[in-house]
Motif scaffolding. Structure first.
Motif, short mmCIF file in Angstrom:
data_model
loop_
_atom_site.label_atom_id
_atom_site.label_comp_id
_atom_site.label_asym_id
_atom_site.label_seq_id
_atom_site.Cartn_x
_atom_site.Cartn_y
_atom_site.Cartn_z
N ASP A 204 0.82 -1.21 0.00
CA ASP A 204 0.00 0.00 0.00
C ASP A 204 0.86 1.25 0.00
O ASP A 204 0.60 2.20 -0.73
CB ASP A 204 -0.92 0.01 1.23
CG ASP A 204 -1.91 -1.13 1.18
OD1 ASP A 204 -2.35 -1.44 0.04
OD2 ASP A 204 -2.23 -1.70 2.22
N GLU A 205 1.89 1.23 0.86
CA GLU A 205 2.78 2.38 0.94
C GLU A 205 3.50 2.61 -0.37
O GLU A 205 3.60 3.73 -0.87
CB GLU A 205 3.81 2.15 2.04
CG GLU A 205 3.19 2.12 3.42
CD GLU A 205 4.20 1.75 4.48
OE1 GLU A 205 5.34 1.40 4.12
OE2 GLU A 205 3.84 1.80 5.66
N VAL A 206 3.97 1.52 -0.92
CA VAL A 206 4.73 1.61 -2.16
C VAL A 206 3.86 2.22 -3.26
O VAL A 206 4.28 3.13 -3.98
CB VAL A 206 5.21 0.20 -2.56
CG1 VAL A 206 5.65 0.18 -4.00
CG2 VAL A 206 6.33 -0.23 -1.64
N LEU A 207 2.62 1.76 -3.34
CA LEU A 207 1.74 2.26 -4.38
C LEU A 207 1.43 3.74 -4.19
O LEU A 207 1.21 4.46 -5.15
CB LEU A 207 0.44 1.44 -4.38
CG LEU A 207 0.59 0.06 -5.04
CD1 LEU A 207 -0.59 -0.82 -4.73
CD2 LEU A 207 0.78 0.22 -6.55
N ARG A 208 1.43 4.18 -2.95
CA ARG A 208 1.10 5.58 -2.71
C ARG A 208 2.23 6.51 -3.07
O ARG A 208 2.00 7.62 -3.53
CB ARG A 208 0.74 5.77 -1.23
CG ARG A 208 -0.70 5.36 -0.94
CD ARG A 208 -1.13 5.88 0.40
NE ARG A 208 -0.63 7.23 0.63
CZ ARG A 208 -0.22 7.66 1.81
NH1 ARG A 208 -0.22 6.86 2.83
NH2 ARG A 208 0.19 8.90 1.95
N VAL A 209 3.44 6.08 -2.80
CA VAL A 209 4.53 7.06 -2.87
C VAL A 209 5.41 6.89 -4.11
O VAL A 209 6.03 7.85 -4.57
CB VAL A 209 5.37 7.02 -1.57
CG1 VAL A 209 6.24 5.79 -1.53
CG2 VAL A 209 6.18 8.29 -1.41
N ALA A 210 5.46 5.69 -4.66
CA ALA A 210 6.46 5.44 -5.71
C ALA A 210 5.97 5.84 -7.10
O ALA A 210 4.78 5.84 -7.38
CB ALA A 210 6.84 3.96 -5.71
N ASP A 211 6.95 6.20 -7.95
CA ASP A 211 6.65 6.43 -9.36
C ASP A 211 6.81 5.13 -10.13
O ASP A 211 6.05 4.83 -11.04
CB ASP A 211 7.62 7.48 -9.94
CG ASP A 211 7.52 8.79 -9.19
OD1 ASP A 211 6.39 9.26 -8.98
OD2 ASP A 211 8.58 9.33 -8.80
N VAL A 212 7.87 4.42 -9.78
CA VAL A 212 8.20 3.19 -10.49
C VAL A 212 8.45 2.10 -9.44
O VAL A 212 8.98 2.40 -8.37
CB VAL A 212 9.47 3.37 -11.37
CG1 VAL A 212 9.78 2.10 -12.13
CG2 VAL A 212 9.29 4.53 -12.32
N ILE A 213 8.07 0.89 -9.75
CA ILE A 213 8.24 -0.20 -8.79
C ILE A 213 8.99 -1.36 -9.44
O ILE A 213 8.62 -1.80 -10.53
CB ILE A 213 6.88 -0.71 -8.27
CG1 ILE A 213 6.10 0.45 -7.63
CG2 ILE A 213 7.06 -1.84 -7.27
CD1 ILE A 213 4.66 0.11 -7.32
N THR A 214 10.05 -1.82 -8.76
CA THR A 214 10.74 -3.02 -9.21
C THR A 214 10.45 -4.12 -8.19
O THR A 214 10.61 -3.91 -6.99
CB THR A 214 12.25 -2.78 -9.33
OG1 THR A 214 12.48 -1.86 -10.38
CG2 THR A 214 12.99 -4.07 -9.64
#
Lengths: 514, 304, 400
Positions: A204-214
């Protein structure tokens, strides 16, 4: 993949450790000025990868290209000098130093080796202002909050002029409100042109703050995707390789009589009260989850109940018997199981064998020793049985406990503690650092014990864990229970408000004396 | 009782404790326990006297400093590089230094336990103050090393708090991993800390043999190295604290030397510093704050 | 950080555990051999370093060491002397080692055995008219009690006041010597010495102990196995006692519930405490036991040789005991062997002093060097084994 030019490129990074390939041909680009999340389960190789990037490990194969040029850092010092800094999950701060001293250490503003304290404080406060990070440069690190300590870590990196800032599981130690602040800081950093690499396993956190996800799984890159184009479910599947949901068998609770009763407990450390008039009750057949930011008295509460820390006021009662300030041995004699928060420090004697660890504490019982002599046959058969019951994977019960994996060490502790069917279980951070399988196992065992009629006090910094298996939830703040909730009335934001002390003293159920 | 003579005597007896205790601060602040200070003092005592006998007091003092630093180097190699138990290494240094000194004493002077008489440094008299009657014993014909010892106190405080070296030294004793990730050379800092402590212990030994007794006598350190360690703990790892603790020991000793009577056998008088050390530690050790990582061997690249 | 590292290692182990085939035991044995070689190498290395001192004073180290061997092993009475010198070292090595098992550093053996010797000597001369079968055990018991008594102070200070035992025991070593000096010279001095002595300075010593308080010599036992000990040898039953005590301590450490507690507290007092063991109680018992054993260190000399306690009673056994325990890694059998090694070095030191005019302090230098080199060697071996195991695991992994 992104429209920015890559500032950092990882190409075919491979790192082998004995028995495991931690990183297997890891390749991805990090664009300048983006917030790039690296997600994966515990053990997926995220931390190893970041250690390679910051020069703590050399890669076995592959290369790192930073700002268009291949680099091979041999120490974190070299990495930070080039412009890549890391904020570790476990802070690397000198507690006895001031904030300013921690920030300037290793790159001191000095003339002829002499530091001007005023200059360093000024420089650090300028840096605070520029990036909107609020912290007092003259305060001692030991006196400031965890959130502020994290800001000091970020300041250290910024002070050295880092362009790429890596944060390793930065939210693990923060409460929801502090997480919000951190995200604001990260946005501010991005606004100033910095690149942020954000390591996490919280989707959830990653989806909120990140532009790109690996996404990493078992050391390999599963994929690199823009955050806008992916769902939580898809990410979870990429991360674990199968759709995940904790599959806990959990029936309704059938609470019985009060097993543990803590009344007005007070304990001081030096001049500071670490437990302040703390009261709670745990009934047979229920799990009482204690939520709270670490360092608010959880450790001390567990120690006080177990007789490991002197209590200055109040009472601890077990099944109607006053056990306040009894020795640990006396407390344990009352069918008490204790899963300590730090299994290496409190849980196991690592250099000693599995059987020795299993009988530790009950080694003087007539089952295991007679006439000052250890009864090996009985000890070994009992150990084998306990190990089998809890599915502890090991080569031999004669091997030292340190040869077991973390998950198996925790299972070994359960095997020891759950023998003899305890009536009260004190489980402190029971799944910390375990992989998903072991976590599931431990939580299920706690539920099973509950169903057998045991009273369970679960102390956990992991809010999700508290919410998923507790029947009642208490929030501890500054050594005091601020609020109690039934299983269905608790939600993360409300808990968070109490955990940070933003809201105080809500009473529920009338079990707590005021 | 509290005459200027008494005070002067207390200071003379306190100086070796103070110098060694200040040295111990450098070592402990870098995270290394130095139980070998006693041996380094012994080495300083003998080397100082022996070299002073042949080449005069200045050379003697320099040689004593070098001898102390030499044994400290062994301690540093063993405990920093090889990460052996610092207490074991320190105990070995004490035995080794004692053996080497006796061996050398026998080989050079054909006497195991003493050297011949040696010259001391020229005594210093502060002209104006010496005329004041009450101050006279304190400021006239005083060993220059006494002034040096008291200069060491503010100097060390300044080094620890205001210099890059001091900040890095302390960081290594508190959290070596944090220091290393910031580019501080942990081993170098520890080596510096240990070597400085050895050099100062050597200097303290030279003070005893060249300045105080004007000869080397076996057993003249009488556990002062350990007492200095206790003084450092009592002084809470601070130079000023170590100075007060050192003066306390000096004073107790000066006092006890003055109450030798028929009633109290001299053996009991000689026990005073040891008993006092134990009492002081028993009363204060819980209140003091040691560097967080003292005594813990650090493995370079432990971060990895 | 470190936590994540452990995880990677954990991963590793998990994988290796899951394979049903157990690791072959070959490499382990190879490393065990290394463990045995370490003390030998350390002694040789220390001798090589000590050669520097010998070269400086113009002696040929090989000749000196040759003399050491020839003198020590050349004659039966010299071998007996080695055994005699090893006897107190077995006790002091055991005393230090018992403490080490619980991570307690008893540097106070030195003072404890002086007090033990005094107590034994006092019971030996002041109690009269008992048969030897009662008096002798009483004397030995007095020695043990004296040592334990002197150990009581530092362990109390450690457990109750947090004073590290190293500093307090060293302070108490000095105090013990001064106290002993006072007791011998001012309180219990044998006045007849002054009168009888006549010429020269009288011996400052306590009265002679009763014959019933003395330890029988080993000549009888030696004769049984066909060895004819020279009549002047002081080798006595304390040697046998020491060996039996070593065996007893091995049993205590590895076969009894107290042994489990002792080792658990030594390795990890926090975990032991959480399991319900009281570390303070274990520290207390262990240190008192160490002190009691220390109280026996001086008895071989006192009741097996001198028969009285004087001001020049041998000192230094306590410090040598540290070397003995370290070389032996606290292992009982190892302690006996290491005590013999230091007995030989001590005997050899006497030999080179007499025959080669080399100061016998070479022995002290060797002691210090051996302690240093052995601990460094253990560390080097530990790293080597760790590196090797990593590499082996890695290559094993690559094959599958």
């Amino acid at each position: 993949m992104t429209n920015t030019t890559p500032v950092l490129q990882l190409q075919g990074i491979t790192k082998r450790f004995p028995g495991v390939v931690a990183n297997d041909r890891v390749t991805f680009d990090v664009g300048a000025g983006e917030i790039h999340a690296v997600v994966g389960e515990n053990g997926a190789g995220k931390s190893t990868l970041m250690k390679i990037v910051t020069g703590l490990y050399p890669p076995d194969e592959g290369c790192i290209i930073f700002k268009g040029r291949p680099v091979a850092f041999r120490s974190p010092g070299q990495a930070i000098a080039a412009g890549i800094g890391i904020v570790h999950q476990h802070f690397m701060l000198v507690d006895a130093f001031t904030v300013a001293e921690n920030v300037i250490l290793g790159a001191e503003p000095a003339r002829l080796g002499v530091i001007d304290p005023k200059t360093s404080v000024r420089q650090v406060s300028e840096l605070c202002d520029r990036f909107g990070l609020k912290v007092d440069p003259a305060a001692r690190v030991e006196d400031i909050s965890v959130g502020e300590q994290q800001r000091v870590e970020i300041l250290k990196v910024l002070y050295r002029g880092a362009e790429v800032i890596i944060l390793d599981e930065p939210t693990a130690v923060l409460v929801p409100q502090e997480v919000e602040e951190l995200f604001e800081h990260l946005m501010a950093l991005k606004g100033q042109g910095k690149t942020v690499i954000f390591i996490s396993h919280k989707l959830d956190e990653v989806l909120r703050v990140a532009d790109v996800i690996t996404v990493l799984r078992q050391g390999r890159v599963v994929g690199t995707v823009p955050a806008a184009e992916v769902t939580r479910e898809r990410l979870a599947e990429m991360m674990v390789g199968r759709p995940v949901l904790f599959d806990l068998k959990r029936g309704p609770a059938a609470p019985g009589g009060v097993v543990l009763s803590v009344e007005g407990l007070t304990s001081v450390n030096g001049s500071r009260a670490v437990l302040d008039d703390l009261s709670l009750e745990v009934r047979a057949g229920e799990i009482y989850g204690l939520a709270g930011v670490e360092g608010n008295g959880q450790t001390e509460l567990a120690e006080a109940i177990m007789g490991l820390r002197p209590v200055t006021g109040g009472r601890v009662t077990l099944l109607g018997e006053d056990v306040t300030n009894l020795s640990t041995g006396e407390v344990r004699r009352r069918r008490v199981a204790y899963i300590p928060e730090d299994r290496h420090r409190r849980g196991l004697v690592l250099p000693m064998t599995v059987w020795e660890n299993v009988i530790l504490g009950v080694h003087r019982s007539p089952e295991f020793s007679r006439g000052g002599r250890l009864l090996f046959r009985s000890i070994l058969s009992s150990t084998e049985e306990a190990v089998r019951r809890f599915d502890v994977r090991l080569a031999s019960v004669l091997a030292p406990a340190q040869t077991l994996s973390g998950g198996n060490q925790q299972k070994l502790i359960l095997a020891r503690e759950f023998r003899g069917d305890p009536g009260f279980i004190l489980a402190s951070q029971p799944t910390r650092g375990l992989d998903i399988g072991a976590t599931e196992f431990v939580r299920q065992e706690l539920l099973n014990a509950r169903d057998r009629g045991a009273a369970v006090l679960l102390i956990s910094a992991d809010l999700e864990e508290v919410l998923s298996i507790s029947d009642r939830i208490g929030v501890i703040y500054n050594g005091h229970i601020q609020a109690e909730f039934g299983r269905d009335e608790a939600d993360p934001r409300t808990l968070g408000a109490y955990m940070t002390g933003a809201r105080t003293a809500r009473r529920e159920g009338g079990s707590v004396a005021s | 009782m509290l005459s200027a003579e008494m005070l002067a005597s207390a200071i003379r007896l306190a100086v070796p404790v103070i110098i060694t205790a200040v040295g111990a601060i450098y070592s402990e602040r870098s995270g290394v326990i130095n139980i070998g200070l006693e041996g380094m003092m012994i080495a300083g005592c003998f080397t100082g006297a022996a070299v002073a006998f042949y080449a005069g007091p200045y050379a003697g003092i320099l040689a004593a400093v070098a001898a102390g630093a030499f044994f400290a180097l062994i301690h540093a190699v063993a405990s920093v590089h090889f990460r052996v138990d610092q207490i074991v290494s320190g105990v070995a240094i004490n035995i080794l230094a004692y053996g080497v000194v006796r061996f050398s004493s026998l080989s050079i002077f054909k006497m195991a336990t003493t050297t011949p008489h040696v010259d001391c440094l020229p005594k210093v008299t502060i002209p104006g103050l010496a005329a004041v009657p009450w101050l006279e014993p304190l400021v006239s014909k005083v060993s220059p090393l006494i002034f040096l010892a008291f200069l060491l106190i503010p100097f060390t405080a300044w080094v620890m708090n205001r210099t890059v070296f001091g900040l890095r030294l302390r960081s290594v004793g508190e959290h070596p991993l944090a220091a290393e990730t910031l580019g501080v050379n942990v081993y170098l800092m520890k080596y510096c800390g240990v070597l400085i402590s050895g050099a100062l212990a050597g200097l303290s030994g030279a003070y005893l043999s060249i300045e105080h007794t004007q000869m080397y006598v076996e057993g003249m350190t009488q556990g002062l190295g350990f007492i200095a360690l206790a003084a450092m703990i009592f002084g809470n790892w601070m130079p000023l604290g170590a100075m007060w603790a050192g003066l306390l020991f000096g004073f107790a000793q000066a006092l006890s030397l003055r109450v030798v009577t028929e009633a109290v056998p001299y053996q009991f008088i000689k026990m005073v510093p040891y008993i006092l050390t134990i009492v002081v530690l028993a009363g204060f050790v819980r209140r003091s704050r040691a560097p967080a990582a003292v005594g813990v061997p650090y493995e370079r690249g432990e971060a990895a | 950080m470190t936590e994540t590292r452990t995880e990677t290692r954990e991963e590793t182990q998990k994988e290796t555990r899951q394979t049903p085939v157990r690791r072959p035991r070959g490499p382990r044995r190879k490393y065990a051999l290394l463990d045995l070689a370490a003390p030998v190498l350390a002694v040789l290395f220390a001798m090589a370093v000590a050669s520097v001192a010998l070269l400086v004073i113009g002696k040929n180290p090989l000749a000196v060491y040759g003399t050491m061997f020839a003198f020590s092993f050349g004659r039966l009475d010299s071998v007996a002397a080695i055994l005699y010198k090893a006897t107190p070292l077995i006790f002091s090595g055991l005393a230090v080692a018992v403490g080490f098992r619980a991570k307690l550093f008893n540097i106070g053996v030195e003072g404890q055995y002086l007090i033990g010797a005094f107590c034994a000597s006092w019971v030996g001369f002041a109690v009269k008219g008992l048969p030897a079968a009662v008096h002798l055990p009483l004397v030995v018991l007095a020695g043990a009690l004296g040592g334990a008594l002197w150990a009581l102070v530092p362990i109390w200070l450690k457990v109750k006041r947090g004073v590290h035992e190293v500093i307090s025991t060293i302070m108490l070593n000095h105090t013990a010597f001064l106290l002993l000096h006072y007791l011998i010279a001012d309180v219990f001095m044998d006045k007849t010495q002054v009168i009888v002595g006549g010429a020269g300075s009288p011996r400052v010593r306590m009265p002679l102990m009763e014959p019933t308080a003395l330890m029988p010599k080993l000549h009888g036992l030696a004769a049984l196995i066909g060895v004819d000990l020279p009549s002047h040898s002081s080798l006595n039953w304390m040697l046998v006692f020491g060996i039996l005590l070593a065996a007893g301590l091995w049993y205590l450490v590895w076969r009894t519930p107290f042994g489990v507690e002792l080792r658990a507290v030594g390795h990890n007092p926090d975990a032991a405490e959480a399991a319900g063991i009281n570390p303070s109680a274990v520290y207390f018992k262990t240190f008192l036991m160490s002190g009691a054993i220390a109280g026996l260190v001086g008895l071989s000399d006192l009741i097996g040789h001198f028969g009285y306690l004087d001001i020049d009673f041998p000192r230094g056994y306590g410090f040598t005991g540290i070397a003995v325990a370290l070389v032996a890694r606290n292992n009982s059998l190892g302690i006996i062997l290491a005590a013999l090694l230091f007995g030989f070095l001590s005997r050899g030191g006497l030999g080179i002093q007499v025959l080669e005019k080399v100061p016998m302090e070479t022995y002290v230098i060797l002691q210090g060097l051996i302690i240093l080199t052995i601990v460094v060697f253990w560390e080097v071996i530990r790293r080597y084994v760790r590196a090797r195991q990593k590499r082996e695991e890695a290559s094993a992994d690559a094959q599958c």
